[in-house]
Design an enzyme around this catalytic site. Structure first.
Site, PDB file in Angstrom:
ATOM      1  N   PHE A  43      24.457  -5.896   1.214  1.00 21.00           N
ATOM      2  CA  PHE A  43      23.175  -5.352   1.680  1.00 21.00           C
ATOM      3  C   PHE A  43      22.599  -6.211   2.815  1.00 21.00           C
ATOM      4  O   PHE A  43      22.073  -5.688   3.800  1.00 21.00           O
ATOM      5  CB  PHE A  43      22.202  -5.300   0.493  1.00 21.00           C
ATOM      6  CG  PHE A  43      20.789  -4.957   0.849  1.00 21.00           C
ATOM      7  CD1 PHE A  43      20.431  -3.658   1.189  1.00 21.00           C
ATOM      8  CD2 PHE A  43      19.786  -5.924   0.818  1.00 21.00           C
ATOM      9  CE1 PHE A  43      19.114  -3.327   1.497  1.00 21.00           C
ATOM     10  CE2 PHE A  43      18.471  -5.600   1.127  1.00 21.00           C
ATOM     11  CZ  PHE A  43      18.140  -4.298   1.473  1.00 21.00           C
ATOM     12  N   ARG A  88       4.819   0.180  25.286  1.00 26.92           N
ATOM     13  CA  ARG A  88       4.787  -1.003  24.414  1.00 26.92           C
ATOM     14  C   ARG A  88       5.589  -2.123  25.044  1.00 26.92           C
ATOM     15  O   ARG A  88       6.646  -1.862  25.623  1.00 26.92           O
ATOM     16  CB  ARG A  88       5.428  -0.676  23.068  1.00 26.92           C
ATOM     17  CG  ARG A  88       4.511   0.006  22.116  1.00 26.92           C
ATOM     18  CD  ARG A  88       5.277   0.234  20.836  1.00 26.92           C
ATOM     19  NE  ARG A  88       5.619   1.646  20.736  1.00 26.92           N
ATOM     20  CZ  ARG A  88       4.826   2.532  20.147  1.00 26.92           C
ATOM     21  NH1 ARG A  88       3.700   2.141  19.622  1.00 26.92           N
ATOM     22  NH2 ARG A  88       5.173   3.795  20.083  1.00 26.92           N
ATOM     23  N   ARG A 129      17.256  -4.764  22.544  1.00 29.42           N
ATOM     24  CA  ARG A 129      17.972  -3.494  22.745  1.00 29.42           C
ATOM     25  C   ARG A 129      17.028  -2.374  23.177  1.00 29.42           C
ATOM     26  O   ARG A 129      17.376  -1.525  23.986  1.00 29.42           O
ATOM     27  CB  ARG A 129      18.675  -3.117  21.443  1.00 29.42           C
ATOM     28  CG  ARG A 129      19.432  -1.796  21.485  1.00 29.42           C
ATOM     29  CD  ARG A 129      19.703  -1.273  20.086  1.00 29.42           C
ATOM     30  NE  ARG A 129      18.448  -1.057  19.369  1.00 29.42           N
ATOM     31  CZ  ARG A 129      18.349  -0.840  18.060  1.00 29.42           C
ATOM     32  NH1 ARG A 129      19.437  -0.824  17.309  1.00 29.42           N
ATOM     33  NH2 ARG A 129      17.179  -0.660  17.492  1.00 29.42           N
ATOM     34  N   TYR A 154       5.126 -13.269  16.046  1.00 30.89           N
ATOM     35  CA  TYR A 154       5.083 -11.810  15.881  1.00 30.89           C
ATOM     36  C   TYR A 154       6.249 -11.333  15.004  1.00 30.89           C
ATOM     37  O   TYR A 154       6.056 -10.550  14.066  1.00 30.89           O
ATOM     38  CB  TYR A 154       5.101 -11.098  17.247  1.00 30.89           C
ATOM     39  CG  TYR A 154       5.161  -9.599  17.082  1.00 30.89           C
ATOM     40  CD1 TYR A 154       4.032  -8.885  16.678  1.00 30.89           C
ATOM     41  CD2 TYR A 154       6.360  -8.903  17.256  1.00 30.89           C
ATOM     42  CE1 TYR A 154       4.087  -7.519  16.473  1.00 30.89           C
ATOM     43  CE2 TYR A 154       6.423  -7.530  17.047  1.00 30.89           C
ATOM     44  CZ  TYR A 154       5.290  -6.846  16.655  1.00 30.89           C
ATOM     45  OH  TYR A 154       5.350  -5.493  16.437  1.00 30.89           O
TER      46      TYR A 154
HETATM   47  C1  D9A Z   1      15.195  -4.631   6.321  1.00 30.33           C
HETATM   48 CL1  D9A Z   1      13.448  -3.818   2.876  1.00 30.33          CL
HETATM   49  C2  D9A Z   1      14.358  -3.949   7.232  1.00 30.33           C
HETATM   50  N1  D9A Z   1      14.655  -3.907   8.602  1.00 30.33           N
HETATM   51  C3  D9A Z   1      15.924  -3.664   9.078  1.00 30.33           C
HETATM   52  C4  D9A Z   1      17.016  -3.386   8.074  1.00 30.33           C
HETATM   53  O1  D9A Z   1      17.397  -4.538   7.365  1.00 30.33           O
HETATM   54  C5  D9A Z   1      16.399  -5.379   6.840  1.00 30.33           C
HETATM   55  C6  D9A Z   1      13.221  -3.287   6.776  1.00 30.33           C
HETATM   56  C7  D9A Z   1      12.929  -3.251   5.442  1.00 30.33           C
HETATM   57  C8  D9A Z   1      13.781  -3.888   4.544  1.00 30.33           C
HETATM   58  C9  D9A Z   1      14.926  -4.565   4.987  1.00 30.33           C
HETATM   59  C10 D9A Z   1      17.047  -6.343   5.849  1.00 30.33           C
HETATM   60  C11 D9A Z   1      18.142  -5.985   5.098  1.00 30.33           C
HETATM   61  C12 D9A Z   1      18.727  -6.920   4.240  1.00 30.33           C
HETATM   62  C13 D9A Z   1      18.218  -8.208   4.104  1.00 30.33           C
HETATM   63  C14 D9A Z   1      17.107  -8.586   4.848  1.00 30.33           C
HETATM   64  C15 D9A Z   1      16.502  -7.638   5.732  1.00 30.33           C
HETATM   65  O2  D9A Z   1      16.537  -9.833   4.746  1.00 30.33           O
HETATM   66  C16 D9A Z   1      17.040 -10.765   3.842  1.00 30.33           C
HETATM   67  O3  D9A Z   1      15.365  -7.924   6.453  1.00 30.33           O
HETATM   68  C17 D9A Z   1      15.179  -9.065   7.140  1.00 30.33           C
HETATM   69  O4  D9A Z   1      16.164  -3.613  10.259  1.00 30.33           O
HETATM   70  C18 D9A Z   1      13.551  -3.973   9.581  1.00 30.33           C
HETATM   71  C19 D9A Z   1      13.133  -5.401  10.046  1.00 30.33           C
HETATM   72  C20 D9A Z   1      14.194  -6.021  10.942  1.00 30.33           C
HETATM   73  C21 D9A Z   1      11.861  -5.270  10.843  1.00 30.33           C
HETATM   74  C22 D9A Z   1      12.900  -6.318   8.861  1.00 30.33           C
HETATM   75  C23 D9A Z   1      18.222  -2.725   8.717  1.00 30.33           C
HETATM   76  C24 D9A Z   1      17.892  -1.343   9.285  1.00 30.33           C
HETATM   77  N2  D9A Z   1      18.712  -0.860  10.185  1.00 30.33           N
HETATM   78  C25 D9A Z   1      18.493   0.395  10.862  1.00 30.33           C
HETATM   79  C26 D9A Z   1      19.163   0.345  12.182  1.00 30.33           C
HETATM   80  C27 D9A Z   1      18.228   0.071  13.316  1.00 30.33           C
HETATM   81  O5  D9A Z   1      18.725   0.075  14.431  1.00 30.33           O
HETATM   82  O6  D9A Z   1      17.031  -0.142  13.097  1.00 30.33           O
HETATM   83  O7  D9A Z   1      16.907  -0.761   8.969  1.00 30.33           O
HETATM   84  C28 D9A Z   1      19.118   1.553  10.116  1.00 30.33           C
HETATM   85  O8  D9A Z   1      20.163   1.341   9.466  1.00 30.33           O
HETATM   86  O9  D9A Z   1      18.553   2.654  10.199  1.00 30.33           O
END
Ligand code: D9A
Length: 441
Positions: free
Chosen positions: A272, A212, A202, A155
């Site tokens: 990043f 969910r 979390r 998933y």
């Molecule tokens: C990411 Cl293009 C995400 N996701 C994240 C954010 O980081 C990854 C969604 C779309 C993209 C990127 C991310 C960043 C950098 C490198 C990565 C990566 O891989 C090499 O993804 C793996 O969470 C969502 C997924 C985990 C589902 C992929 C970070 C982010 N943080 C949130 C905080 C939070 O609590 O969600 O979105 C924020 O800052 O608002």
């Protein structure tokens, strides 16, 4: 005349941009303020592509998330979403009124327009990942939650690992990173799994309240009959055992995260990628053995987050953050709890493979280190006395403590709970004496 005095800093996003791209950055800001800022500091060669990729994924996510969409509508939409990227003018206005990103889909034609302006290689990477993710999400719509630990990985691969893989391809295609970054899909997958598992751990309470379930059933069923039972304070010990178990599972990905980060060359790409990872390890450290996860939201303090974000600019700095956060976890090991030895061993192994310093709380054999203050000695003596007692009582107590609570005859269940909470309280009291400010929940 000098132009300097009249020069005003223009926000990066609006500098000479076409209105449609500017609108995309605004939509990005609306969906995720903090992550938008992280995207803004990327090299210009990547910024629009990553912005569009993020918005496309967010759009897909909004459809997956929407409980008001009947499955007959949702499943085909998820499967065909990647085709919409090539369909000029497509928008979607049927999201539920409470979907927080519904506006993004209402204005999706703008995202599609900007998508079409990206280099063809970027477009292909984004569309390919969107297709695979949509198909994976569709597959999970009918299953109620996630069953095994292996399925949890599947998933998370669909919803997060694929994001890591797609981003890595884009990094390599931009020429800012080596081709190898785009080819190590296993490492890129782990980057996503580590983030997604952390979010799922979390967000226990929030997801449960929304109906969910993302915690893998086969793991939580070892600790409770219903996932919601963990909310009852009487189930505290079981809840923490399950929580710690999942955190240990997430930590398995850390060596891959280090291998991936070590291959990056461009400083803006490094930063990043590093920011979400340091936030994730700090979140796991905060959640470890912390019953607050079952009562509300566990967040890292803003100051702590800012400090780590500023810090995470090199492998050495990254190693430093992971070193400290792993030590925070080992500092909170419960005295006796099912996955404890597994966690200690895993942390030792992670430290070895990632080249991190020794853990101040674990000896090389995996034993817990307790500082010998006067209070500590007193507690240690009490603990030893307890150990002696348990040795005397022998196998009976051992079996009683080790047997899953549901397998015990009802009369013995409260005895087990009492024994465990006695130990827990002793440890808590000891911590209070040692470090009163560090007490949790
Ligand atoms: C990411 Cl293009 C995400 N996701 C994240 C954010 O980081 C990854 C969604 C779309 C993209 C990127 C991310 C960043 C950098 C490198 C990565 C990566 O891989 C090499 O993804 C793996 O969470 C969502 C997924 C985990 C589902 C992929 C970070 C982010 N943080 C949130 C905080 C939070 O609590 O969600 O979105 C924020 O800052 O608002």
């Amino acid at each position: 005349m000098h132009a300097v005095s009249s020069a005003r800093p223009t926000p990066l996003t609006s500098q000479g941009l076409e209105p449609s791209l500017r609108r995309c950055y605004e939509l990005l800001d609306m969906t995720s303020r903090s992550f938008a800022a992280v995207i803004q500091q990327l090299d210009v060669a990547l910024r629009p592509a990553i912005c569009i990729f993020y918005l496309v994924l967010r759009g897909l996510d909004t459809i997956e998330d929407d409980m008001t969409l009947p499955r007959e509508r949702k499943v085909p939409l998820l499967r065909s979403f990647h085709e919409m990227l090539r369909q000029r003018g497509w928008t979607f206005t049927d999201s539920g009124p409470n979907e927080k990103d519904r506006q993004l889909l209402v204005e999706f034609d703008i995202v599609i327009l900007e998508f079409s302006k990206l280099k063809p290689a970027f477009q292909d990477s984004i569309a390919d990942i969107t297709r695979k993710m949509g198909a994976g999400m569709a597959e999970f719509v009918d299953r109620k939650g996630v069953d095994t630990a292996a399925e949890w990985d599947v998933y998370c691969h669909y919803v997060a690992g694929l994001v890591g893989i797609g981003l890595s391809r884009i990094f390599a295609q931009s020429g800012l990173e080596d081709a190898a970054v785009g080819e190590r899909e296993d490492l890129a997958n782990s980057m996503g799994l580590f983030l997604q598992k952390t979010n799922i751990i979390r967000d226990y309470l929030e997801d449960l309240e929304d109906g969910r379930i993302f915690w893998p059933k086969q793991i939580w069923q070892r600790h409770a009959r219903e996932l919601a039972d963990f909310r009852r304070p009487a189930q505290r010990i079981a809840a923490l055992a399950c929580l710690n178990h999942l955190i240990t599972d997430a930590l398995r990905h850390v060596p891959d995260v280090f291998a991936y980060m070590g291959a990056l060359r461009n400083p803006t790409v490094f930063n990043f990628c590093a920011i979400p990872q340091v936030m994730a390890i700090a979140t796991l450290a905060r959640c470890y053995n912390n019953y607050a996860v079952f009562c509300g939201v566990v967040k890292i303090r803003k100051g702590e987050a800012v400090k780590m974000i500023l810090e995470a600019r090199s492998m050495d700095a990254l190693a430093h953050v992971f070193h400290e956060q792993l030590a925070e976890i080992s500092r909170h090991f419960p005295m006796m709890e099912t996955p404890y030895y597994a966690t200690a061993e895993l942390i030792l192994r992670i430290r070895k493979t990632c080249g991190l310093p020794d853990d101040p709380n674990i000896t090389s054999t995996g034993a817990l280190v307790r500082p010998r203050s006067t209070a500590g000695k007193l507690m240690l003596r009490r603990t030893l006395r307890w150990s002696l007692l348990s040795v005397t009582i022998g196998g009976a107590v051992y079996v009683l403590l080790r047997t899953p609570i549901h397998d015990l005859p009802p009369a013995l269940q409260p005895v087990q709970s009492a024994l465990i909470s006695w130990q827990e309280r002793a440890l808590e009291a000891y911590r209070q004496v040692r470090e009163p400010q560090a007490s949790r929940d």
